[in-house]
Design a protein around this motif. Structure first.
Motif, PDB file in Angstrom:
ATOM      1  N   ARG A  78      81.167  87.319   5.003  1.00 28.47           N
ATOM      2  CA  ARG A  78      79.839  87.485   5.759  1.00 28.47           C
ATOM      3  C   ARG A  78      79.410  88.720   6.218  1.00 28.47           C
ATOM      4  NH1 ARG A  78      84.370  85.992   8.577  1.00 28.47           N
ATOM      5  NH2 ARG A  78      84.897  87.193  10.495  1.00 28.47           N
ATOM      6  N   SER A  79      80.314  89.799   6.154  1.00 26.23           N
ATOM      7  CA  SER A  79      79.724  91.219   6.715  1.00 26.23           C
ATOM      8  C   SER A  79      78.908  91.904   5.568  1.00 26.23           C
ATOM      9  CB  SER A  79      80.847  92.236   6.948  1.00 26.23           C
ATOM     10  OG  SER A  79      81.831  92.451   5.640  1.00 26.23           O
ATOM     11  N   ARG A  80      77.669  91.836   5.898  1.00 23.70           N
ATOM     12  CA  ARG A  80      76.618  92.399   4.909  1.00 23.70           C
ATOM     13  C   ARG A  80      75.813  93.249   5.510  1.00 23.70           C
ATOM     14  NH1 ARG A  80      79.016  91.289   0.495  1.00 23.70           N
ATOM     15  NH2 ARG A  80      78.837  89.108  -0.078  1.00 23.70           N
ATOM     16  N   LYS A  81      76.005  93.772   6.954  1.00 24.92           N
ATOM     17  CA  LYS A  81      75.390  94.788   7.418  1.00 24.92           C
ATOM     18  C   LYS A  81      75.498  96.143   6.930  1.00 24.92           C
ATOM     19  CE  LYS A  81      76.083  92.071  11.784  1.00 24.92           C
ATOM     20  NZ  LYS A  81      76.491  91.966  12.679  1.00 24.92           N
ATOM     21  N   LEU A  82      74.458  97.075   7.166  1.00 24.05           N
ATOM     22  CA  LEU A  82      74.527  98.310   6.547  1.00 24.05           C
ATOM     23  C   LEU A  82      75.856  99.019   7.030  1.00 24.05           C
ATOM     24  CD1 LEU A  82      73.172 100.367   4.798  1.00 24.05           C
ATOM     25  CD2 LEU A  82      71.935 101.197   6.783  1.00 24.05           C
ATOM     26  N   LEU A  83      76.187  98.867   8.479  1.00 21.28           N
ATOM     27  CA  LEU A  83      77.172  99.705   8.819  1.00 21.28           C
ATOM     28  C   LEU A  83      78.619  99.228   8.183  1.00 21.28           C
ATOM     29  CD1 LEU A  83      76.764 101.841  10.873  1.00 21.28           C
ATOM     30  CD2 LEU A  83      77.533 100.550  12.683  1.00 21.28           C
ATOM     31  N   ASP A  84      78.635  97.939   7.943  1.00 20.00           N
ATOM     32  CA  ASP A  84      79.850  97.136   7.406  1.00 20.00           C
ATOM     33  C   ASP A  84      79.900  97.775   5.776  1.00 20.00           C
ATOM     34  OD1 ASP A  84      80.518  95.931   9.673  1.00 20.00           O
ATOM     35  OD2 ASP A  84      79.693  93.986   9.040  1.00 20.00           O
ATOM     36  N   THR A  85      78.910  97.670   5.305  1.00 23.62           N
ATOM     37  CA  THR A  85      78.863  98.192   3.970  1.00 23.62           C
ATOM     38  C   THR A  85      79.386  99.656   3.683  1.00 23.62           C
ATOM     39  OG1 THR A  85      76.996  96.586   3.378  1.00 23.62           O
ATOM     40  CG2 THR A  85      77.443  98.578   1.800  1.00 23.62           C
ATOM     41  N   LEU A  86      78.679 100.438   4.565  1.00 24.31           N
ATOM     42  CA  LEU A  86      79.361 101.838   4.637  1.00 24.31           C
ATOM     43  C   LEU A  86      80.756 102.177   5.144  1.00 24.31           C
ATOM     44  CD1 LEU A  86      78.324 104.985   4.533  1.00 24.31           C
ATOM     45  CD2 LEU A  86      77.633 104.784   6.994  1.00 24.31           C
ATOM     46  N   PHE A  87      81.158 101.190   6.033  1.00 23.73           N
ATOM     47  CA  PHE A  87      82.684 101.306   6.408  1.00 23.73           C
ATOM     48  C   PHE A  87      83.598 100.982   5.296  1.00 23.73           C
ATOM     49  CE2 PHE A  87      86.263  99.302   7.586  1.00 23.73           C
ATOM     50  CZ  PHE A  87      87.345 100.335   8.238  1.00 23.73           C
ATOM     51  N   TRP A  88      83.178  99.781   4.598  1.00 21.53           N
ATOM     52  CA  TRP A  88      83.877  99.759   3.312  1.00 21.53           C
ATOM     53  C   TRP A  88      83.820 100.471   2.067  1.00 21.53           C
ATOM     54  CZ3 TRP A  88      87.967  96.923   4.271  1.00 21.53           C
ATOM     55  CH2 TRP A  88      87.913  96.134   5.452  1.00 21.53           C
ATOM     56  N   TYR A  89      82.766 101.275   1.986  1.00 24.29           N
ATOM     57  CA  TYR A  89      82.583 102.183   0.941  1.00 24.29           C
ATOM     58  C   TYR A  89      83.475 103.364   1.465  1.00 24.29           C
ATOM     59  CZ  TYR A  89      80.848 105.824  -2.082  1.00 24.29           C
ATOM     60  OH  TYR A  89      80.687 106.914  -2.991  1.00 24.29           O
ATOM     61  N   LEU A  90      83.610 103.908   2.621  1.00 20.58           N
ATOM     62  CA  LEU A  90      84.281 104.988   2.676  1.00 20.58           C
ATOM     63  C   LEU A  90      85.701 104.593   3.046  1.00 20.58           C
ATOM     64  CD1 LEU A  90      82.200 106.250   5.812  1.00 20.58           C
ATOM     65  CD2 LEU A  90      82.514 107.320   3.536  1.00 20.58           C
ATOM     66  N   TRP A  91      85.954 103.401   3.399  1.00 24.73           N
ATOM     67  CA  TRP A  91      87.765 102.770   3.381  1.00 24.73           C
ATOM     68  C   TRP A  91      88.235 102.976   1.992  1.00 24.73           C
ATOM     69  CZ3 TRP A  91      91.381 102.315   6.423  1.00 24.73           C
ATOM     70  CH2 TRP A  91      92.385 101.544   6.437  1.00 24.73           C
ATOM     71  N   ILE A  92      87.288 102.242   1.171  1.00 25.34           N
ATOM     72  CA  ILE A  92      87.895 102.196  -0.392  1.00 25.34           C
ATOM     73  C   ILE A  92      87.936 103.480  -0.829  1.00 25.34           C
ATOM     74  CG2 ILE A  92      87.651 101.287  -2.620  1.00 25.34           C
ATOM     75  CD1 ILE A  92      86.599  98.555  -0.897  1.00 25.34           C
ATOM     76  N   ARG A  93      86.875 104.271  -0.883  1.00 27.28           N
ATOM     77  CA  ARG A  93      86.686 105.623  -1.719  1.00 27.28           C
ATOM     78  C   ARG A  93      87.570 106.751  -0.992  1.00 27.28           C
ATOM     79  NH1 ARG A  93      82.648 106.638  -5.579  1.00 27.28           N
ATOM     80  NH2 ARG A  93      83.506 108.466  -6.127  1.00 27.28           N
ATOM     81  N   PHE A  94      87.650 106.796   0.402  1.00 29.52           N
ATOM     82  CA  PHE A  94      88.174 107.985   0.859  1.00 29.52           C
ATOM     83  C   PHE A  94      89.554 107.679   1.771  1.00 29.52           C
ATOM     84  CE2 PHE A  94      83.814 109.075   0.261  1.00 29.52           C
ATOM     85  CZ  PHE A  94      83.958 109.913  -0.986  1.00 29.52           C
ATOM     86  N   LEU A  95      89.456 106.652   2.492  1.00 30.65           N
ATOM     87  CA  LEU A  95      90.522 106.486   3.530  1.00 30.65           C
ATOM     88  C   LEU A  95      91.886 105.857   3.181  1.00 30.65           C
ATOM     89  CD1 LEU A  95      87.992 105.774   6.489  1.00 30.65           C
ATOM     90  CD2 LEU A  95      88.911 107.944   5.899  1.00 30.65           C
ATOM     91  N   CYS A  96      91.739 105.163   1.971  1.00 29.74           N
ATOM     92  CA  CYS A  96      93.114 104.502   1.445  1.00 29.74           C
ATOM     93  C   CYS A  96      94.007 105.512   0.942  1.00 29.74           C
ATOM     94  CB  CYS A  96      92.645 103.480   0.688  1.00 29.74           C
ATOM     95  SG  CYS A  96      91.635 102.152   1.298  1.00 29.74           S
ATOM     96  N   LEU A  97      95.143 105.597   1.630  1.00 29.33           N
ATOM     97  CA  LEU A  97      96.066 106.508   1.043  1.00 29.33           C
ATOM     98  C   LEU A  97      96.679 106.001  -0.478  1.00 29.33           C
ATOM     99  CD1 LEU A  97      98.408 107.128   4.433  1.00 29.33           C
ATOM    100  CD2 LEU A  97      96.398 108.673   3.243  1.00 29.33           C
ATOM    101  N   PHE A  98      97.043 104.705  -0.522  1.00 27.55           N
ATOM    102  CA  PHE A  98      97.514 104.459  -1.967  1.00 27.55           C
ATOM    103  C   PHE A  98      96.776 103.017  -2.332  1.00 27.55           C
ATOM    104  CE2 PHE A  98     100.452 104.024   1.675  1.00 27.55           C
ATOM    105  CZ  PHE A  98     100.479 102.757   1.843  1.00 27.55           C
ATOM    106  N   ASP A  99      96.410 102.273  -1.353  1.00 29.08           N
ATOM    107  CA  ASP A  99      95.908 100.983  -1.922  1.00 29.08           C
ATOM    108  C   ASP A  99      94.823 100.557  -0.631  1.00 29.08           C
ATOM    109  OD1 ASP A  99      97.199  99.659   0.094  1.00 29.08           O
ATOM    110  OD2 ASP A  99      98.462  98.644  -1.624  1.00 29.08           O
ATOM    111  N   PRO A 100      93.981  99.811  -1.016  1.00 28.33           N
ATOM    112  CA  PRO A 100      92.900  99.360   0.335  1.00 28.33           C
ATOM    113  C   PRO A 100      93.746  98.196   1.441  1.00 28.33           C
ATOM    114  CG  PRO A 100      92.627  98.236  -1.766  1.00 28.33           C
ATOM    115  CD  PRO A 100      93.407  99.228  -1.893  1.00 28.33           C
ATOM    116  N   PHE A 101      95.054  97.885   1.084  1.00 31.00           N
ATOM    117  CA  PHE A 101      95.497  97.238   2.114  1.00 31.00           C
ATOM    118  C   PHE A 101      96.348  97.713   2.935  1.00 31.00           C
ATOM    119  CE2 PHE A 101      94.982  94.948  -2.125  1.00 31.00           C
ATOM    120  CZ  PHE A 101      94.398  93.624  -1.618  1.00 31.00           C
TER     121      PHE A 101
END
Length: 141
Positions: A78-101
């Motif tokens: 349900r999270s389709r807002k621009l801020l949510d999309t940006l957060f998930w992009y940054l989370w998966i791309r840069f903030l996860c040390l070894f996996d997105p979990f």
């Protein structure tokens, strides 16, 4: 003098465990059912409110404790807002040390410590993927 043998305690760390729909949780559901005959089994898993879907067809007969992840992965649909999309992009791309979990790492570690002290755990079994459960097990050992 009759000596009674006490069962040893095992902690299973599994991000997915029934009633979660993931097949990875079902593998250790069946393993825990087999081990339950000879050991005290304690499972640490993701909290149910973080599930997208549930499978209530498997009855759980072991002690299950759960903690939420911060943030929960995969993200809610349900999270389709621009801020949510940006957060998930940054989370998966840069903030996860070894996996997105990795959001389950700190809550899982803290609850694992309390479970080890409370239940006198003798052995830890970690399942993956996701691999954060294995990092938690390594930290707890």
């Amino acid at each position: 003098m009759i000596m009674t043998e006490t069962k040893k305690s095992i902690l299973i760390l599994s991000y997915f465990f029934p009633p979660h729909m993931a097949i990875g949780g079902k593998r250790f559901y069946f393993l825990s059912a087999l081990l339950h005959e000879h050991y005290h089994i304690h499972v640490l898993t993701l909290h149910e409110r973080c599930y997208v879907e549930k499978d209530l067809s498997l009855p759980v007969n072991v002690a299950v404790d759960s903690v939420p992840a911060f943030p929960v992965f995969p993200p809610p649909t349900r999270s389709r807002k621009l801020l949510d999309t940006l957060f998930w992009y940054l989370w998966i791309r840069f903030l996860c040390l070894f996996d997105p979990f990795v959001g389950w790492l700190f809550p899982g570690f803290v609850r694992g410590l309390t479970m080890i002290k409370k239940h006198h755990i003798d052995l830890i079994i970690a399942t993956g993927p996701p691999f954060c459960a294995m990092i938690i097990a390594w930290l707890l050992h």
